[in-house]
Write a protein that holds these residues in place. Structure first.
Motif, PDB file in Angstrom:
ATOM      1  N   LEU A   1       0.876  -1.177   0.000  1.00  0.00           N
ATOM      2  CA  LEU A   1       0.000   0.000   0.000  1.00  0.00           C
ATOM      3  C   LEU A   1       0.910   1.221   0.000  1.00  0.00           C
ATOM      4  N   ASN A   2       0.954   1.904  -1.138  1.00  0.00           N
ATOM      5  CA  ASN A   2       1.954   2.950  -1.323  1.00  0.00           C
ATOM      6  C   ASN A   2       1.489   4.342  -0.918  1.00  0.00           C
ATOM      7  N   SER A   3       0.220   4.468  -0.561  1.00  0.00           N
ATOM      8  CA  SER A   3      -0.286   5.784  -0.194  1.00  0.00           C
ATOM      9  C   SER A   3      -1.431   5.649   0.802  1.00  0.00           C
ATOM     10  N   GLU A   4      -1.764   6.764   1.433  1.00  0.00           N
ATOM     11  CA  GLU A   4      -2.919   6.785   2.336  1.00  0.00           C
ATOM     12  C   GLU A   4      -4.196   6.459   1.569  1.00  0.00           C
ATOM     13  N   ASP A   5      -4.298   6.930   0.346  1.00  0.00           N
ATOM     14  CA  ASP A   5      -5.495   6.655  -0.466  1.00  0.00           C
ATOM     15  C   ASP A   5      -5.666   5.159  -0.696  1.00  0.00           C
ATOM     16  N   ASP A   6      -4.551   4.441  -0.906  1.00  0.00           N
ATOM     17  CA  ASP A   6      -4.621   2.989  -1.075  1.00  0.00           C
ATOM     18  C   ASP A   6      -5.184   2.331   0.181  1.00  0.00           C
ATOM     19  N   MET A   7      -4.670   2.750   1.330  1.00  0.00           N
ATOM     20  CA  MET A   7      -5.138   2.176   2.588  1.00  0.00           C
ATOM     21  C   MET A   7      -6.612   2.472   2.816  1.00  0.00           C
ATOM     22  N   ILE A   8      -7.006   3.696   2.539  1.00  0.00           N
ATOM     23  CA  ILE A   8      -8.395   4.104   2.746  1.00  0.00           C
ATOM     24  C   ILE A   8      -9.330   3.321   1.836  1.00  0.00           C
ATOM     25  N   CYS A   9      -8.927   3.163   0.577  1.00  0.00           N
ATOM     26  CA  CYS A   9      -9.745   2.419  -0.390  1.00  0.00           C
ATOM     27  C   CYS A   9      -9.979   0.989   0.084  1.00  0.00           C
ATOM     28  N   GLU A  10      -8.928   0.340   0.544  1.00  0.00           N
ATOM     29  CA  GLU A  10      -9.054  -1.053   0.990  1.00  0.00           C
ATOM     30  C   GLU A  10      -9.853  -1.150   2.283  1.00  0.00           C
ATOM     31  N   ALA A  11      -9.675  -0.179   3.164  1.00  0.00           N
ATOM     32  CA  ALA A  11     -10.444  -0.172   4.413  1.00  0.00           C
ATOM     33  C   ALA A  11     -11.933  -0.005   4.120  1.00  0.00           C
ATOM     34  N   LYS A  12     -12.265   0.833   3.143  1.00  0.00           N
ATOM     35  CA  LYS A  12     -13.675   1.028   2.780  1.00  0.00           C
ATOM     36  C   LYS A  12     -14.297  -0.264   2.271  1.00  0.00           C
ATOM     37  N   LYS A  13     -13.524  -1.068   1.566  1.00  0.00           N
ATOM     38  CA  LYS A  13     -14.045  -2.351   1.087  1.00  0.00           C
ATOM     39  C   LYS A  13     -14.427  -3.254   2.263  1.00  0.00           C
ATOM     40  N   LEU A  14     -13.611  -3.226   3.315  1.00  0.00           N
ATOM     41  CA  LEU A  14     -13.920  -4.025   4.499  1.00  0.00           C
ATOM     42  C   LEU A  14     -15.163  -3.487   5.207  1.00  0.00           C
ATOM     43  N   ILE A  15     -15.312  -2.172   5.234  1.00  0.00           N
ATOM     44  CA  ILE A  15     -16.517  -1.570   5.816  1.00  0.00           C
ATOM     45  C   ILE A  15     -17.747  -2.012   5.019  1.00  0.00           C
ATOM     46  N   ASP A  16     -17.640  -1.992   3.705  1.00  0.00           N
ATOM     47  CA  ASP A  16     -18.754  -2.424   2.849  1.00  0.00           C
ATOM     48  C   ASP A  16     -19.086  -3.898   3.066  1.00  0.00           C
ATOM     49  N   ASN A  17     -18.091  -4.663   3.547  1.00  0.00           N
ATOM     50  CA  ASN A  17     -18.278  -6.093   3.744  1.00  0.00           C
ATOM     51  C   ASN A  17     -18.766  -6.446   5.161  1.00  0.00           C
ATOM     52  N   GLY A  18     -19.055  -5.418   5.971  1.00  0.00           N
ATOM     53  CA  GLY A  18     -19.676  -5.712   7.257  1.00  0.00           C
ATOM     54  C   GLY A  18     -18.974  -5.235   8.502  1.00  0.00           C
ATOM     55  N   LEU A  19     -17.706  -4.748   8.363  1.00  0.00           N
ATOM     56  CA  LEU A  19     -17.031  -4.203   9.532  1.00  0.00           C
ATOM     57  C   LEU A  19     -17.553  -2.794   9.805  1.00  0.00           C
ATOM     58  N   LYS A  20     -17.523  -2.380  11.080  1.00  0.00           N
ATOM     59  CA  LYS A  20     -17.990  -1.036  11.420  1.00  0.00           C
ATOM     60  C   LYS A  20     -16.886   0.004  11.250  1.00  0.00           C
ATOM     61  N   LYS A  21     -15.676  -0.343  11.688  1.00  0.00           N
ATOM     62  CA  LYS A  21     -14.569   0.608  11.615  1.00  0.00           C
ATOM     63  C   LYS A  21     -13.257  -0.136  11.380  1.00  0.00           C
ATOM     64  N   VAL A  22     -12.317   0.567  10.747  1.00  0.00           N
ATOM     65  CA  VAL A  22     -10.954   0.071  10.578  1.00  0.00           C
ATOM     66  C   VAL A  22     -10.017   1.171  11.065  1.00  0.00           C
ATOM     67  N   LEU A  23      -9.179   0.840  12.067  1.00  0.00           N
ATOM     68  CA  LEU A  23      -8.169   1.772  12.565  1.00  0.00           C
ATOM     69  C   LEU A  23      -6.803   1.234  12.152  1.00  0.00           C
ATOM     70  N   ILE A  24      -6.109   1.985  11.304  1.00  0.00           N
ATOM     71  CA  ILE A  24      -4.784   1.585  10.820  1.00  0.00           C
ATOM     72  C   ILE A  24      -3.746   2.444  11.518  1.00  0.00           C
ATOM     73  N   SER A  25      -2.907   1.815  12.337  1.00  0.00           N
ATOM     74  CA  SER A  25      -1.860   2.569  13.025  1.00  0.00           C
ATOM     75  C   SER A  25      -0.635   2.687  12.127  1.00  0.00           C
ATOM     76  N   LEU A  26      -0.041   3.878  12.132  1.00  0.00           N
ATOM     77  CA  LEU A  26       1.071   4.189  11.232  1.00  0.00           C
ATOM     78  C   LEU A  26       2.340   4.544  11.995  1.00  0.00           C
ATOM     79  N   GLY A  27       2.453   4.072  13.232  1.00  0.00           N
ATOM     80  CA  GLY A  27       3.641   4.371  14.024  1.00  0.00           C
ATOM     81  C   GLY A  27       3.766   5.854  14.290  1.00  0.00           C
ATOM     82  N   GLU A  28       4.965   6.397  14.083  1.00  0.00           N
ATOM     83  CA  GLU A  28       5.217   7.811  14.374  1.00  0.00           C
ATOM     84  C   GLU A  28       4.434   8.752  13.456  1.00  0.00           C
ATOM     85  N   LYS A  29       3.887   8.205  12.362  1.00  0.00           N
ATOM     86  CA  LYS A  29       3.110   9.040  11.436  1.00  0.00           C
ATOM     87  C   LYS A  29       1.660   9.218  11.870  1.00  0.00           C
TER      88      LYS A  29
END
Length: 311
Positions: free
Chosen positions: A197-225
């Motif tokens: 996943l080379n960008s924040e947009d990539d991560m967001i896009c994939e997280a949205k797919k999981l939300i569409d599939n039944g999850l309520k929220k996805v929290l992606i930790s990025l360390g110091e970022k």
């Protein structure tokens, strides 16, 4: 009730070495022991936040009584299943001069089929409607990879809310039963998706797919970022805070505790992410797997900048 699950706990032995050198004799400048494992770390932070919880999973062998004593001293309910083999020891090497942090983790004990079945029955008996269940971390080597799927299904059948923080097959099998929230870091998310996943947009896009599939929220930790929180309503990015780093162990667990605290206090998504980023930052500023407290987190919350993107 909050129930945290630690399927492969460990005695965390943290050794500080001023300038660690491979292949040479290194002198330890500081040493500490902490009972650990991701679910236990979540419970330790929750206790500091004034939230009671119960721990379950497997403990046994030479460290068993130490775990029981420490949990009792911390005021955390012990619902662990006692097993025959030894709970593992993990070594954390802190190189203070070069700011390098190295984990040396044992695989953990073998769990018998009888012990596994006893644990599943125990888990089923302690779950109730309205409980918040945190399924965190790895599992002993011979535990089936769909264990978090099994536990998620049992918990949701009881009417409990499930947060899953795992990696690899434990995560990919677990999300098949649709936990309410998952909290991968970027690396774990990439493993789940089997791609970079080379960008924040990539991560967001994939997280949205999981939300569409039944999850309520996805929290992606990025360390110091910082971190990204995606729900069906909005996408939030919380910028990381610069703090002195003493240990990176337990930072993600602290963020899971922050999610639970936020739920119990009816925080909206923006306040939840601020609190989670601040809790992660407070955690890394402490040695070993010490738990941050509410005052430490509150001193950082207002410093977290949030970018909001409506879905």
């Amino acid at each position: 009730m909050v129930i945290t699950v630690t399927l492969n706990p460990a005695m965390d032995k943290t050794i500080a070495i001023q300038d660690f050198e491979l292949g040479k004799v290194n002198r330890v400048s500081k040493l500490r022991y902490d009972i650990g494992g991701k679910g236990i770390n979540v419970s330790k932070v929750l206790k500091k936040f004034g939230i009671p919880s119960a721990c379950t999973g497997f403990i046994g062998g030479s460290w068993k009584n130490t775990f029981k004593k420490e949990l009792r001293n911390m005021g955390i309910v012990n619902n662990f299943l006692e097993i025959t083999e030894d709970t593992r020891t993990n070594i954390k090497v802190v190189d203070n001069k070069n700011k390098i942090y190295t984990d040396i983790n044992e695989p953990g004990p073998e769990i018998t089929e009888e012990e596994l079945n006893d644990f599943i029955n125990k888990f089923k008996s302690i779950c109730n409607e309205g409980d918040i269940i945190a399924l965190s971390g790895g599992a002993c080597p011979n535990i089936p990879k769909n264990i978090y799927g099994i536990l998620t299904k049992l918990a949701k059948e009881k009417g409990a809310f499930v947060i899953l923080d795992a990696e690899g097959e434990l995560l990919s099998e677990g999300i098949k039963e649709k936990p309410d929230i998952i909290k991968p870091n970027k690396h774990e998310f990439e493993i789940l998706l089997n791609r970079n996943l080379n960008s924040e947009d990539d991560m967001i896009c994939e997280a949205k797919k999981l939300i569409d599939n039944g999850l309520k929220k996805v929290l992606i930790s990025l360390g110091e970022k910082g971190a990204i929180l995606v729900s069906n309503k909005m996408v939030l990015y919380g910028k990381g805070l610069k703090v002195p780093v003493m240990s990176t162990v337990g930072a993600g667990d602290s963020m899971v505790a922050a999610l639970i605290y936020s739920m119990l206090n009816n925080f909206d998504d923006e306040k939840t992410l601020k609190f989670a980023v601040a809790t992660g930052a407070a955690s890394v500023s402490l040695e070993g797997t010490q738990a941050c407290d509410l005052n430490q987190v509150q001193s950082l919350v207002q410093k977290v900048n949030i970018n909001v993107r409506r879905n």
